[in-house]
Design an enzyme around this catalytic site. Structure first.
Site, PDB file in Angstrom:
ATOM      1  N   TRP A 109       0.826  -1.224   0.000  1.00  0.00           N
ATOM      2  CA  TRP A 109       0.000   0.000   0.000  1.00  0.00           C
ATOM      3  C   TRP A 109       0.851   1.261   0.000  1.00  0.00           C
ATOM      4  O   TRP A 109       0.522   2.237  -0.669  1.00  0.00           O
ATOM      5  CB  TRP A 109      -0.994  -0.012   1.164  1.00  0.00           C
ATOM      6  CG  TRP A 109      -2.041  -1.065   0.969  1.00  0.00           C
ATOM      7  CD1 TRP A 109      -2.219  -2.193   1.715  1.00  0.00           C
ATOM      8  CD2 TRP A 109      -3.028  -1.129  -0.069  1.00  0.00           C
ATOM      9  NE1 TRP A 109      -3.256  -2.939   1.209  1.00  0.00           N
ATOM     10  CE2 TRP A 109      -3.768  -2.312   0.120  1.00  0.00           C
ATOM     11  CE3 TRP A 109      -3.361  -0.298  -1.145  1.00  0.00           C
ATOM     12  CZ2 TRP A 109      -4.824  -2.684  -0.730  1.00  0.00           C
ATOM     13  CZ3 TRP A 109      -4.409  -0.670  -1.991  1.00  0.00           C
ATOM     14  CH2 TRP A 109      -5.123  -1.839  -1.778  1.00  0.00           C
ATOM     15  N   ASP A 179      -1.231   6.462   6.733  1.00  0.00           N
ATOM     16  CA  ASP A 179      -2.346   5.624   6.304  1.00  0.00           C
ATOM     17  C   ASP A 179      -2.531   4.561   7.390  1.00  0.00           C
ATOM     18  O   ASP A 179      -1.715   3.651   7.528  1.00  0.00           O
ATOM     19  CB  ASP A 179      -2.005   4.978   4.946  1.00  0.00           C
ATOM     20  CG  ASP A 179      -3.035   3.936   4.522  1.00  0.00           C
ATOM     21  OD1 ASP A 179      -3.996   3.684   5.264  1.00  0.00           O
ATOM     22  OD2 ASP A 179      -2.861   3.371   3.414  1.00  0.00           O
ATOM     23  N   LYS A 203     -12.373  -1.993   7.662  1.00  0.00           N
ATOM     24  CA  LYS A 203     -11.630  -3.012   8.415  1.00  0.00           C
ATOM     25  C   LYS A 203     -12.042  -2.952   9.892  1.00  0.00           C
ATOM     26  O   LYS A 203     -12.640  -3.874  10.404  1.00  0.00           O
ATOM     27  CB  LYS A 203     -10.126  -2.826   8.248  1.00  0.00           C
ATOM     28  CG  LYS A 203      -9.681  -3.236   6.837  1.00  0.00           C
ATOM     29  CD  LYS A 203      -8.771  -2.250   6.247  1.00  0.00           C
ATOM     30  CE  LYS A 203      -8.549  -2.328   4.768  1.00  0.00           C
ATOM     31  NZ  LYS A 203      -8.531  -3.585   4.083  1.00  0.00           N
TER      32      LYS A 203
HETATM   33  C1  LIG Z   1      -3.338  -0.012   4.349  1.00  0.00           C
HETATM   34  C2  LIG Z   1      -4.297   0.168   3.214  1.00  0.00           C
HETATM   35  N1  LIG Z   1      -4.259   1.309   2.493  1.00  0.00           N
HETATM   36  C3  LIG Z   1      -5.096   1.515   1.467  1.00  0.00           C
HETATM   37  C4  LIG Z   1      -6.047   0.590   1.107  1.00  0.00           C
HETATM   38  C5  LIG Z   1      -6.986   0.872  -0.051  1.00  0.00           C
HETATM   39  O1  LIG Z   1      -8.251   1.117   0.445  1.00  0.00           O
HETATM   40  P1  LIG Z   1      -9.521   1.401  -0.485  1.00  0.00           P
HETATM   41  O2  LIG Z   1      -9.861   0.123  -1.157  1.00  0.00           O
HETATM   42  O3  LIG Z   1     -10.563   1.890   0.471  1.00  0.00           O
HETATM   43  O4  LIG Z   1      -9.132   2.463  -1.457  1.00  0.00           O
HETATM   44  C6  LIG Z   1      -6.141  -0.603   1.827  1.00  0.00           C
HETATM   45  C7  LIG Z   1      -7.147  -1.613   1.453  1.00  0.00           C
HETATM   46  O5  LIG Z   1      -7.138  -2.735   1.849  1.00  0.00           O
HETATM   47  C8  LIG Z   1      -5.233  -0.820   2.902  1.00  0.00           C
HETATM   48  O6  LIG Z   1      -5.283  -1.952   3.613  1.00  0.00           O
END
Ligand SMILES: Cc1ncc(COP(=O)(O)O)c(C=O)c1O
Length: 369
Positions: A109, A179, A203
């Site tokens: 991510w 994040d 989550k």
């Molecule tokens: C740490 C992290 N950042 C970003 C995301 C992306 O999230 P979204 O699908 O809401 O854009 C996720 C999704 O699992 C994640 O676990």
């Protein structure tokens, strides 16, 4: 079918997200779905500016402020677009032309957030765990200066690799942006260390469709101007998250989750203890049966939320997964990019669910080791 019969059909859901929600919250949603008390309509059918919804958005905002001890100088915003929109909005607002934006990349991510920022300007990876297959978080502190860097960005818990920071990194003299999508609300937060922290809800905090952004007002004021309205954080802060129609249902569920954390769990210290206990149960089995289970993260960087491991052979892994599914353990397959197993044990996964998985893993190792 009765409520009890329906509840009995629930499996143990180890999905990485959208993930398991507390059963008491689901029951309340079900009860209130036809009509909210004293409203006569469901949450899906009322105006985002009306009295009924205002109660829930205020409860969600005030509840987060109380749970996380968020001072007044921070705005709490409820946005849409998932965490991925944040990958773009952060550089759009805060990456200044003459400076770099620093990214510590500890997993998939962080890498994707960096790539998104690099499309917009001078983004730099100042720490990259890819050579070690994303098994670690940095040990060192980063002495960044505001003269050269717009901000420092990291991911507190890498959901795919199961690698988590146990405390905030030191980034020197620049705004810290995090994040926290997959470990938000899993423990108390030293909020004053952050300039902006965000998380998608699906989550630990409710259904998909809502992203919570907590940001210092001073950072918001330093943002670029002339951005499209939705993409400028100030639009949301200035309008108390009613710049456009917010994800009303998800905000209502968040308010119920906040109540659950406060009243049923007893606060974030207690939630943290429970999360430590749950993760230890699974890591203990992994460490005990090393000929069967191969943990992914280095022991001191292990996630409390996503337990990631592999097997010495593909056959063993397939057997583990199919037997697990038959025994009622769902959502255990690892992310398609890394394979293996990922047991996501967010706040709402009950201790007894993790106990059952630990027992299944112990029996499986005894039979196949
Ligand atoms: C740490 C992290 N950042 C970003 C995301 C992306 O999230 P979204 O699908 O809401 O854009 C996720 C999704 O699992 C994640 O676990």
């Amino acid at each position: 079918m009765s409520q009890t019969e329906i509840a009995e059909q629930r499996v143990l859901n180890f999905s990485a997200g959208p993930a398991v929600l507390p059963e008491t919250v689901l029951r309340q949603i079900a009860e209130e779905m036809i009509a909210l008390p004293d409203v006569g309509s469901s949450i899906l059918e009322v105006s985002h500016r009306g009295k009924a919804f205002t109660k829930y958005i205020n409860a969600a905002r005030d509840g987060l402020r109380e749970l996380l001890s968020i001072p007044d100088e921070y705005e709490i915003m409820f946005l849409q677009g998932g965490s991925r929109l944040q990958f773009a909005m952060i550089p759009m607002n805060f990456m200044h032309e003459e400076k770099c934006a620093a990214y510590a990349v500890t997993g998939s991510w962080g890498k994707q957030a960096f790539q998104e920022a690099a499309k917009q300007g001078n983004a730099k990876t100042i720490w990259d765990g890819s050579e070690d297959h994303f098994t670690k978080t940095p040990n060192e502190s980063f002495q960044l200066t505001a003269e050269n860097y717009s901000y420092f960005y990291y991911v507190s818990n890498e959901t795919i690799q199961g690698v988590q920071f146990s405390s905030e990194p030191d980034c020197g003299d620049v705004p810290m942006i995090c994040d926290a999508s997959s470990d938000f609300l899993h423990k108390p937060l030293a909020i004053e260390k952050y300039d902006l922290i965000y998380a998608c809800a699906q989550k630990n905090a409710g259904p998909a469709g809502l992203t919570m952004v907590i940001a210092k007002r001073s950072l918001l004021q330093s943002g670029k101007s002339n951005l499209p309205g939705y993409l400028d954080y100030r639009s949301h802060a200035d309008n108390e998250s009613l710049f456009n129609t917010p994800p009303t249902f998800a905000i209502y569920v968040l308010s119920l989750i906040v109540d659950w954390l406060k009243n049923e769990i007893g606060g974030l210290e207690k939630m943290h203890l429970q999360n430590q206990k749950k993760a230890k149960m699974l890591y203990d089995v992994i460490d005990k049966y090393r000929s069967v289970y191969i943990g992914h993260a280095d022991p001191d960087c292990r996630s409390l939320m996503n337990i990631v491991f592999k097997f010495p052979s593909v056959e063993l892994q397939s057997r583990f997964l199919s037997d697990a599914e038959a025994a009622g353990f769902h959502g255990l397959a690892g992310h398609r990019s890394v394979g293996g197993i990922r047991a996501s044990i967010y706040n709402a996964m009950p201790v007894k669910g993790v106990e059952a998985l630990a027992e299944y893993m112990t029996d499986f190792a005894a039979e196949n080791g």
